[in-house]
Motif scaffolding. Structure first.
Motif, mmCIF file in Angstrom:
data_model
loop_
_atom_site.group_PDB
_atom_site.id
_atom_site.type_symbol
_atom_site.label_atom_id
_atom_site.label_comp_id
_atom_site.label_asym_id
_atom_site.label_seq_id
_atom_site.Cartn_x
_atom_site.Cartn_y
_atom_site.Cartn_z
ATOM 1 N N GLU A 101 1.151 56.520 -34.388
ATOM 2 C CA GLU A 101 1.199 57.877 -34.444
ATOM 3 C C GLU A 101 2.716 57.873 -34.145
ATOM 4 N N THR A 102 2.719 59.018 -34.506
ATOM 5 C CA THR A 102 4.087 59.484 -34.491
ATOM 6 C C THR A 102 4.692 60.247 -33.741
ATOM 7 N N VAL A 103 6.268 59.846 -33.216
ATOM 8 C CA VAL A 103 6.531 60.485 -31.847
ATOM 9 C C VAL A 103 7.778 60.955 -32.284
ATOM 10 N N GLN A 104 7.963 62.008 -31.740
ATOM 11 C CA GLN A 104 9.135 62.917 -32.276
ATOM 12 C C GLN A 104 9.994 62.719 -31.032
ATOM 13 N N LEU A 105 11.620 62.917 -31.736
ATOM 14 C CA LEU A 105 12.842 62.967 -30.757
ATOM 15 C C LEU A 105 13.590 64.113 -31.260
ATOM 16 N N ALA A 106 13.085 65.575 -30.622
ATOM 17 C CA ALA A 106 13.935 66.726 -31.091
ATOM 18 C C ALA A 106 13.788 67.704 -29.994
ATOM 19 N N PRO A 107 14.670 69.047 -30.394
ATOM 20 C CA PRO A 107 15.120 69.879 -29.897
ATOM 21 C C PRO A 107 14.492 70.221 -29.141
ATOM 22 N N GLY A 108 14.428 70.109 -27.591
ATOM 23 C CA GLY A 108 13.504 70.813 -26.133
ATOM 24 C C GLY A 108 12.460 70.209 -25.521
ATOM 25 N N GLY A 109 12.863 68.866 -26.228
ATOM 26 C CA GLY A 109 11.413 68.044 -26.076
ATOM 27 C C GLY A 109 12.933 66.185 -25.602
ATOM 28 N N TYR A 110 12.569 65.455 -26.117
ATOM 29 C CA TYR A 110 12.379 63.818 -25.592
ATOM 30 C C TYR A 110 13.422 64.166 -27.087
ATOM 31 N N HIS A 111 15.093 63.483 -26.580
ATOM 32 C CA HIS A 111 15.928 63.404 -27.838
ATOM 33 C C HIS A 111 16.962 62.370 -27.600
ATOM 34 N N LEU A 112 18.007 61.331 -28.340
ATOM 35 C CA LEU A 112 19.380 60.862 -27.856
ATOM 36 C C LEU A 112 19.785 61.975 -27.358
ATOM 37 N N MET A 113 20.606 61.184 -26.221
ATOM 38 C CA MET A 113 22.001 61.808 -25.704
ATOM 39 C C MET A 113 23.364 61.370 -26.168
ATOM 40 N N LEU A 114 23.586 61.477 -26.677
ATOM 41 C CA LEU A 114 25.665 60.483 -27.469
ATOM 42 C C LEU A 114 26.341 61.675 -26.200
ATOM 43 N N LEU A 115 26.790 60.348 -25.208
ATOM 44 C CA LEU A 115 27.673 60.937 -23.727
ATOM 45 C C LEU A 115 28.603 60.473 -24.211
ATOM 46 N N ASP A 116 30.086 61.421 -23.825
ATOM 47 C CA ASP A 116 31.404 60.837 -23.430
ATOM 48 C C ASP A 116 31.138 60.440 -24.866
ATOM 49 N N LEU A 117 31.331 61.745 -26.003
ATOM 50 C CA LEU A 117 32.263 62.005 -27.526
ATOM 51 C C LEU A 117 33.371 61.141 -27.517
ATOM 52 N N LYS A 118 33.548 60.651 -28.151
ATOM 53 C CA LYS A 118 35.273 60.400 -28.684
ATOM 54 C C LYS A 118 35.829 61.539 -29.560
ATOM 55 N N GLN A 119 34.924 61.756 -30.108
ATOM 56 C CA GLN A 119 35.582 63.190 -31.456
ATOM 57 C C GLN A 119 34.784 64.315 -31.005
ATOM 58 N N PRO A 120 34.615 64.989 -31.698
ATOM 59 C CA PRO A 120 33.596 66.040 -31.798
ATOM 60 C C PRO A 120 33.174 65.621 -32.938
ATOM 61 N N ILE A 121 31.695 66.163 -33.849
ATOM 62 C CA ILE A 121 30.856 65.800 -34.817
ATOM 63 C C ILE A 121 30.981 66.892 -35.445
ATOM 64 N N ALA A 122 31.491 66.871 -36.392
ATOM 65 C CA ALA A 122 31.500 67.936 -37.505
ATOM 66 C C ALA A 122 30.199 68.556 -38.332
ATOM 67 N N ALA A 123 30.484 69.696 -38.767
ATOM 68 C CA ALA A 123 28.602 70.083 -39.736
ATOM 69 C C ALA A 123 29.439 68.932 -41.486
ATOM 70 N N GLY A 124 28.937 67.852 -41.998
ATOM 71 C CA GLY A 124 28.300 67.545 -43.264
ATOM 72 C C GLY A 124 29.006 65.551 -42.382
ATOM 73 N N ASP A 125 29.185 65.335 -40.994
ATOM 74 C CA ASP A 125 29.201 63.980 -40.844
ATOM 75 C C ASP A 125 28.731 63.106 -40.560
ATOM 76 N N MET A 126 28.007 61.881 -40.938
ATOM 77 C CA MET A 126 27.148 61.663 -41.347
ATOM 78 C C MET A 126 27.742 60.152 -39.910
#
Length: 167
Positions: A101-126
């Motif tokens: 099976e395939t499991v989607q981690l997607a907005p509105g459901g299960y997802h990774l939560m990056l907590l206590d960000l040390k810096q903002p995430i900018a568009a284009g970042d990897m």
């Protein structure tokens, strides 16, 4: 010169194919596809990570969480509607990835939560994230950052931005 253009065109196609595959990963029997995130506002302390997980093996596995150099911790969270109210909660036991099976981690459901960000995430970042699985072990992946409010296709969407920076 007659052979230059076909050789050059073939080289460009090979490079394009390799870059398209660069966002697909494999940990043991788990195929990891399309990892992405959204840019965050400058003062945000949380961000989300999204991807799809396909189990090609003969044993169920489980994604347990991970770690990232841009976050204090990376957890699995779930958003669900309860009594008409959208609630988010951590899922410390992780998410099962059943055989075949395939499991989607997607907005509105299960997802990774990056907590206590040390810096903002900018568009284009990897964004570097090490995912942890019960059986497949760990693997380093990069989440491609789209703009605030982006969807997996990178286009803004009112539904996906309702909790921007919080899922």
């Amino acid at each position: 010169m007659r052979h230059f253009f076909p050789t050059f065109a073939a080289s460009v196609l090979i490079l394009a194919a390799n870059s398209a595959l660069a966002h697909d990963y494999r940990a043991g029997d788990i195929e990891i596809g399309h990892p992405w995130t959204r840019a965050t506002p400058p003062m945000a302390k949380v961000g989300g990570g999204y991807l799809e997980l396909t189990n090609t093996g003969s044993v169920s596995d489980r994604i347990l969480g991970g770690k990232s150099p841009v976050a204090g911790r990376v957890e699995i969270h779930n958003m669900e509607m309860t009594d008409g109210i959208m609630k988010m909660r951590p899922v410390p036991e992780g998410v099962e990835i059943p055989v075949g099976e395939t499991v989607q981690l997607a907005p509105g459901g299960y997802h990774l939560m990056l907590l206590d960000l040390k810096q903002p995430i900018a568009a284009g970042d990897m964004v570097q994230v090490t995912l942890e699985f019960e059986h497949a072990g760990t693997i380093d992946v990069e989440l491609a950052a789209g703009p605030i409010g982006s969807t997996a296709t990178g286009h803004g969407d009112a539904a996906s931005s309702s909790h921007e920076g919080h899922e």
